[in-house]
Design a protein around this motif. Structure first.
Motif, PDB file in Angstrom:
ATOM      1  N   GLY A 135      42.368  71.845  16.536  1.00 25.38           N
ATOM      2  CA  GLY A 135      44.043  71.534  17.023  1.00 25.38           C
ATOM      3  C   GLY A 135      44.959  70.789  16.088  1.00 25.38           C
ATOM      4  N   ALA A 136      44.510  70.616  14.738  1.00 26.36           N
ATOM      5  CA  ALA A 136      45.282  69.877  13.884  1.00 26.36           C
ATOM      6  C   ALA A 136      46.245  70.621  13.194  1.00 26.36           C
ATOM      7  N   MET A 137      47.521  70.288  12.934  1.00 24.90           N
ATOM      8  CA  MET A 137      48.472  71.114  12.240  1.00 24.90           C
ATOM      9  C   MET A 137      48.184  70.928  10.802  1.00 24.90           C
ATOM     10  N   PRO A 138      48.844  71.831  10.115  1.00 28.70           N
ATOM     11  CA  PRO A 138      48.718  71.792   8.550  1.00 28.70           C
ATOM     12  C   PRO A 138      48.973  70.373   7.817  1.00 28.70           C
ATOM     13  N   LYS A 139      50.034  69.747   8.480  1.00 28.46           N
ATOM     14  CA  LYS A 139      50.614  68.500   7.958  1.00 28.46           C
ATOM     15  C   LYS A 139      49.466  67.249   8.228  1.00 28.46           C
ATOM     16  N   SER A 173      45.130  76.676  16.361  1.00 25.41           N
ATOM     17  CA  SER A 173      44.898  75.845  15.390  1.00 25.41           C
ATOM     18  C   SER A 173      43.520  75.331  15.509  1.00 25.41           C
ATOM     19  N   THR A 174      42.488  76.190  15.614  1.00 27.07           N
ATOM     20  CA  THR A 174      41.232  76.047  15.778  1.00 27.07           C
ATOM     21  C   THR A 174      40.274  77.215  14.901  1.00 27.07           C
ATOM     22  N   TYR A 175      39.378  76.848  14.128  1.00 28.77           N
ATOM     23  CA  TYR A 175      38.894  77.594  13.235  1.00 28.77           C
ATOM     24  C   TYR A 175      37.504  77.280  13.139  1.00 28.77           C
ATOM     25  N   THR A 176      36.627  78.490  12.625  1.00 30.47           N
ATOM     26  CA  THR A 176      35.156  78.509  12.215  1.00 30.47           C
ATOM     27  C   THR A 176      34.989  79.118  10.840  1.00 30.47           C
ATOM     28  N   GLN A 177      33.978  78.633   9.940  1.00 34.13           N
ATOM     29  CA  GLN A 177      33.701  79.305   9.089  1.00 34.13           C
ATOM     30  C   GLN A 177      32.702  80.413   9.233  1.00 34.13           C
ATOM     31  N   THR A 178      32.966  81.559   8.632  1.00 29.42           N
ATOM     32  CA  THR A 178      32.219  82.775   8.827  1.00 29.42           C
ATOM     33  C   THR A 178      31.120  82.658   8.114  1.00 29.42           C
ATOM     34  N   ASP A 179      30.667  81.663   7.006  1.00 34.21           N
ATOM     35  CA  ASP A 179      29.462  81.512   6.596  1.00 34.21           C
ATOM     36  C   ASP A 179      29.524  79.906   6.097  1.00 34.21           C
ATOM     37  N   LYS A 180      28.372  79.465   6.372  1.00 31.44           N
ATOM     38  CA  LYS A 180      28.060  77.944   5.983  1.00 31.44           C
ATOM     39  C   LYS A 180      28.087  77.534   4.413  1.00 31.44           C
ATOM     40  N   ILE A 181      27.683  78.321   3.700  1.00 30.11           N
ATOM     41  CA  ILE A 181      27.629  78.178   2.242  1.00 30.11           C
ATOM     42  C   ILE A 181      28.371  79.593   1.692  1.00 30.11           C
ATOM     43  N   LEU A 182      29.039  79.180   0.494  1.00 26.92           N
ATOM     44  CA  LEU A 182      29.544  80.142  -0.226  1.00 26.92           C
ATOM     45  C   LEU A 182      29.030  79.866  -1.634  1.00 26.92           C
ATOM     46  N   ALA A 183      28.769  81.063  -2.436  1.00 21.95           N
ATOM     47  CA  ALA A 183      28.288  81.208  -3.781  1.00 21.95           C
ATOM     48  C   ALA A 183      29.470  81.519  -4.579  1.00 21.95           C
ATOM     49  N   GLY A 184      29.601  80.767  -5.687  1.00 24.06           N
ATOM     50  CA  GLY A 184      30.453  81.204  -6.797  1.00 24.06           C
ATOM     51  C   GLY A 184      30.170  81.388  -8.247  1.00 24.06           C
ATOM     52  N   GLU A 185      28.905  81.916  -8.418  1.00 28.41           N
ATOM     53  CA  GLU A 185      28.502  81.706  -9.980  1.00 28.41           C
ATOM     54  C   GLU A 185      28.272  82.941 -10.733  1.00 28.41           C
ATOM     55  N   THR A 186      29.024  84.053 -10.068  1.00 32.43           N
ATOM     56  CA  THR A 186      28.970  85.193 -10.928  1.00 32.43           C
ATOM     57  C   THR A 186      29.993  85.493 -11.934  1.00 32.43           C
ATOM     58  N   GLN A 187      29.511  86.435 -12.810  1.00 35.41           N
ATOM     59  CA  GLN A 187      30.433  86.448 -13.899  1.00 35.41           C
ATOM     60  C   GLN A 187      31.871  86.901 -13.891  1.00 35.41           C
ATOM     61  N   SER A 188      32.121  87.913 -13.050  1.00 34.56           N
ATOM     62  CA  SER A 188      33.416  88.156 -12.682  1.00 34.56           C
ATOM     63  C   SER A 188      34.160  87.249 -12.251  1.00 34.56           C
ATOM     64  N   LEU A 189      33.611  85.889 -11.536  1.00 35.32           N
ATOM     65  CA  LEU A 189      34.345  84.861 -11.215  1.00 35.32           C
ATOM     66  C   LEU A 189      34.521  83.673 -12.182  1.00 35.32           C
ATOM     67  N   SER A 190      34.017  83.918 -13.400  1.00 36.94           N
ATOM     68  CA  SER A 190      33.589  82.599 -14.180  1.00 36.94           C
ATOM     69  C   SER A 190      35.006  82.052 -14.628  1.00 36.94           C
ATOM     70  N   LEU A 191      36.151  82.589 -14.770  1.00 38.28           N
ATOM     71  CA  LEU A 191      37.201  81.956 -15.167  1.00 38.28           C
ATOM     72  C   LEU A 191      37.710  81.208 -13.949  1.00 38.28           C
ATOM     73  N   ALA A 192      37.874  81.376 -12.813  1.00 37.72           N
ATOM     74  CA  ALA A 192      38.134  80.877 -11.670  1.00 37.72           C
ATOM     75  C   ALA A 192      37.234  79.731 -11.320  1.00 37.72           C
ATOM     76  N   VAL A 193      36.034  79.752 -11.431  1.00 34.54           N
ATOM     77  CA  VAL A 193      34.906  78.636 -11.331  1.00 34.54           C
ATOM     78  C   VAL A 193      35.035  77.613 -12.244  1.00 34.54           C
ATOM     79  N   ARG A 194      35.495  78.081 -13.500  1.00 36.78           N
ATOM     80  CA  ARG A 194      35.520  77.134 -14.673  1.00 36.78           C
ATOM     81  C   ARG A 194      36.795  76.107 -14.367  1.00 36.78           C
ATOM     82  N   SER A 195      38.024  76.647 -13.897  1.00 36.38           N
ATOM     83  CA  SER A 195      39.373  76.025 -13.261  1.00 36.38           C
ATOM     84  C   SER A 195      38.885  75.222 -12.142  1.00 36.38           C
TER      85      SER A 195
END
Length: 278
Positions: A135-139, A173-195
């Motif tokens: 129920g929370a607004m973005p602000k 204004s109510t949301y749920t996560q589609t997955d509890k854990i996200l992984a981000g260690e693939t080579q294609s994402l290396s630039l964004a993960v470094r950031s």
């Protein structure tokens, strides 16, 4: 074979072209190099294997050999720059150009949403806060963040994550996560993960003075190790990370969003001859 706009790795594109030609004719690496205007019979092989780079003149030669014009030519130049850039700033510029050209030509890159997600600290924090504040607004969500973020940025992050399938809207204004854990260690994402890691490392420095010892945990070891011990330490850190993930998966509520950084990095150069000592 696929259009060049469907690739993100210019070496993979060049290799796929060679494999395709090899299947349909008596095409050799010598023929490939000659086709692209190079005197060395193995130059294109070395490029495909990552043993040689394409300079500016060489990039033009290859683009001419393939007959690239317009957006395909621009895309190929950006793809070469992205692969060979020595700084993250240049890589990010080239990647943005690639994504812009691909989107304008209605080509969707798998992983593009993941890249955007890991490119800013705002997205993972909002992903945790939004479901925890029904129920929370973005602000209101923005005010809960320690580091400055606007209500507009929060809203844009929520909209992006819903579209990307990272968050699911279940009510007003109510949301749920589609997955509890996200992984981000693939080579294609290396630039964004470094950031992402760079931003979070800066936050970790800030946390030393911002929070009391009871609110944070900062600990470290300065150590001299062998290559064998290094491998064992990395394995232990991976297992520790997995144990923390299991704790998160079994936790039924969110009262605060935290960041855990596991950092192991060199403080000196390798010591010559040390590997021969008993």
């Amino acid at each position: 074979m696929n259009r060049i706009l469907q690739y993100q790795d210019f070496r993979r594109f060049l290799q796929d072209f060679y494999d395709w030609k090899k299947r349909t004719s008596a095409f050799s690496w010598r023929d490939y190099s000659k086709m692209c205007g190079f005197t060395s019979p193995v130059f294109m092989k070395q490029v495909c294997e990552g043993k040689a780079n394409l300079g500016k003149k060489a990039t033009i030669k290859v683009a001419d050999a393939f007959g690239f014009v317009g957006v395909e030519r621009d895309y190929f130049f950006s793809m070469v720059m992205y692969a060979q850039a020595k700084t993250d700033e240049k890589k990010r510029f080239a990647f943005a150009e690639m994504q812009s050209i691909a989107k304008a030509n209605k080509v969707h890159h798998i992983g593009a949403e993941s890249f955007k997600y890991y490119d800013s600290w705002v997205h993972p924090v909002v992903r945790e806060l939004a479901p925890a504040m029904p129920g929370a607004m973005p602000k209101e969500i923005a005010k809960k963040c320690i580091h400055e973020v606007s209500a507009r940025e929060v809203k844009e992050s929520i909209d992006f994550q819903i579209e990307a399938g990272i968050l699911k809207k279940t009510g007003e204004s109510t949301y749920t996560q589609t997955d509890k854990i996200l992984a981000g260690e693939t080579q294609s994402l290396s630039l964004a993960v470094r950031s992402m890691n760079r931003q979070m490392a800066n936050f970790a420095v800030d946390a030393i003075d911002r929070f009391s010892a009871e609110e944070r945990f900062v600990s470290g070891i300065t150590m001299g190790v062998s290559n064998d011990a290094y491998g064992k330490i990395v394995d232990a850190l991976r297992k520790c990370r997995e144990e923390v993930q299991n704790i998160i998966l079994n936790d039924g509520k969110t009262e605060q969003v935290l960041r855990l950084n596991l950092q192991l990095f060199p403080l000196t150069q390798k010591i010559e001859g040390a590997e021969n000592e008993k």
